[in-house]
Scaffold this motif. Structure first.
Motif, mmCIF file in Angstrom:
data_model
loop_
_atom_site.group_PDB
_atom_site.id
_atom_site.type_symbol
_atom_site.label_atom_id
_atom_site.label_comp_id
_atom_site.label_asym_id
_atom_site.label_seq_id
_atom_site.Cartn_x
_atom_site.Cartn_y
_atom_site.Cartn_z
ATOM 1 N N ARG A 16 5.692 -13.440 -46.728
ATOM 2 C CA ARG A 16 5.484 -12.293 -45.846
ATOM 3 C C ARG A 16 5.632 -12.767 -44.396
ATOM 4 N N THR A 17 5.884 -11.841 -43.511
ATOM 5 C CA THR A 17 6.040 -12.190 -42.106
ATOM 6 C C THR A 17 4.757 -12.784 -41.544
ATOM 7 N N PHE A 18 4.893 -13.804 -40.728
ATOM 8 C CA PHE A 18 3.727 -14.453 -40.126
ATOM 9 C C PHE A 18 3.639 -14.165 -38.641
ATOM 10 N N SER A 19 4.497 -13.273 -38.166
ATOM 11 C CA SER A 19 4.607 -13.042 -36.730
ATOM 12 C C SER A 19 3.341 -12.484 -36.107
ATOM 13 N N SER A 20 2.415 -11.961 -36.887
ATOM 14 C CA SER A 20 1.167 -11.450 -36.338
ATOM 15 C C SER A 20 0.002 -12.400 -36.579
ATOM 16 N N ASP A 21 0.280 -13.598 -37.104
ATOM 17 C CA ASP A 21 -0.769 -14.556 -37.449
ATOM 18 C C ASP A 21 -0.970 -15.595 -36.363
ATOM 19 N N ARG A 22 -2.201 -16.066 -36.231
ATOM 20 C CA ARG A 22 -2.454 -17.251 -35.408
ATOM 21 C C ARG A 22 -2.015 -18.461 -36.209
ATOM 22 N N MET A 23 -1.524 -19.474 -35.548
ATOM 23 C CA MET A 23 -1.011 -20.673 -36.206
ATOM 24 C C MET A 23 -1.618 -21.903 -35.557
ATOM 25 N N GLY A 24 -1.772 -22.941 -36.368
ATOM 26 C CA GLY A 24 -2.366 -24.156 -35.835
ATOM 27 C C GLY A 24 -1.761 -25.403 -36.441
ATOM 28 N N TRP A 25 -1.962 -26.501 -35.752
ATOM 29 C CA TRP A 25 -1.622 -27.828 -36.266
ATOM 30 C C TRP A 25 -2.914 -28.636 -36.369
ATOM 31 N N PHE A 26 -3.056 -29.315 -37.493
ATOM 32 C CA PHE A 26 -4.176 -30.208 -37.730
ATOM 33 C C PHE A 26 -3.626 -31.560 -38.135
ATOM 34 N N ARG A 27 -4.476 -32.576 -38.116
ATOM 35 C CA ARG A 27 -4.057 -33.899 -38.579
ATOM 36 C C ARG A 27 -5.204 -34.588 -39.286
ATOM 37 N N GLN A 28 -4.826 -35.505 -40.169
ATOM 38 C CA GLN A 28 -5.820 -36.258 -40.913
ATOM 39 C C GLN A 28 -5.375 -37.703 -41.034
ATOM 40 N N ALA A 29 -6.164 -38.590 -40.462
ATOM 41 C CA ALA A 29 -5.899 -40.019 -40.540
ATOM 42 C C ALA A 29 -6.631 -40.587 -41.762
ATOM 43 N N PRO A 30 -6.179 -41.736 -42.273
ATOM 44 C CA PRO A 30 -6.838 -42.330 -43.441
ATOM 45 C C PRO A 30 -8.327 -42.549 -43.205
ATOM 46 N N GLY A 31 -9.146 -42.087 -44.147
ATOM 47 C CA GLY A 31 -10.584 -42.280 -44.055
ATOM 48 C C GLY A 31 -11.294 -41.353 -43.096
ATOM 49 N N LYS A 32 -10.552 -40.415 -42.522
ATOM 50 C CA LYS A 32 -11.163 -39.499 -41.553
ATOM 51 C C LYS A 32 -11.013 -38.060 -42.015
ATOM 52 N N GLU A 33 -11.823 -37.187 -41.419
ATOM 53 C CA GLU A 33 -11.730 -35.767 -41.743
ATOM 54 C C GLU A 33 -10.549 -35.136 -41.018
ATOM 55 N N ARG A 34 -10.108 -34.025 -41.562
ATOM 56 C CA ARG A 34 -9.021 -33.286 -40.919
ATOM 57 C C ARG A 34 -9.520 -32.747 -39.579
ATOM 58 N N GLU A 35 -8.701 -32.909 -38.536
ATOM 59 C CA GLU A 35 -9.114 -32.482 -37.213
ATOM 60 C C GLU A 35 -8.079 -31.559 -36.580
ATOM 61 N N PHE A 36 -8.590 -30.687 -35.727
ATOM 62 C CA PHE A 36 -7.760 -29.737 -35.003
ATOM 63 C C PHE A 36 -6.910 -30.455 -33.970
ATOM 64 N N VAL A 37 -5.656 -30.017 -33.822
ATOM 65 C CA VAL A 37 -4.769 -30.556 -32.805
ATOM 66 C C VAL A 37 -4.392 -29.478 -31.788
ATOM 67 N N ALA A 38 -3.853 -28.361 -32.279
ATOM 68 C CA ALA A 38 -3.395 -27.310 -31.379
ATOM 69 C C ALA A 38 -3.306 -25.999 -32.141
ATOM 70 N N ALA A 39 -3.367 -24.890 -31.392
ATOM 71 C CA ALA A 39 -3.233 -23.566 -31.989
ATOM 72 C C ALA A 39 -2.504 -22.649 -31.031
#
Length: 124
Positions: free
Chosen positions: A27-50
């Motif tokens: 479905r179209t995502f043009s009305s959705d907020r989008m984000g980038w996250f990252r996860q390093a080994p042994g660490k929790e997933r963290e927010f990068v940008a939205a």
């Protein structure tokens, strides 16, 4: 539902650049907020940008401000993350995510759908 596929990861020396792309289908995502996250080994997933649905509002974690830029092209169903001046501590698997919400959020549990991730490795 929206399916996301990331690309653009790889190996780069410190100080270098990479551009990650996330292509959406379904479905179209043009009305959705989008984000980038990252996860390093042994660490929790963290927010990068939205980024907001129309690209007018962006949000970054402090450690990447001035180095990373998030953007989107709704006509091409694509969200991108330009990463400059990369540091070894940026090494992680990077994930694209989206949600129908309006207000940008740093909380991964608020995002409805995710890509499979792309590895970024920065050597010193």
């Amino acid at each position: 539902q929206v399916q996301l596929v990331e690309s653009g990861g790889g190996w780069v020396q410190a100080g270098g650049s990479l551009r990650l792309s996330c292509v959406a289908s379904g479905r179209t995502f043009s009305s959705d907020r989008m984000g980038w996250f990252r996860q390093a080994p042994g660490k929790e997933r963290e927010f990068v940008a939205a980024i907001s649905w129309n690209g007018d509002v962006t949000k970054y974690t402090d450690s990447v401000k001035g180095r990373f830029t998030i953007s989107r092209d709704n006509a091409k169903n694509t969200v991108s993350l330009q990463m400059n001046s990369l540091k070894p501590e940026d090494t992680a698997i990077y994930y694209c995510a989206g949600d129908r919400g309006m207000i940008l959020t740093v909380l991964p549990q608020r995002y409805e759908y995710w890509g499979q991730g792309t590895q970024v490795t920065v050597s010193s």
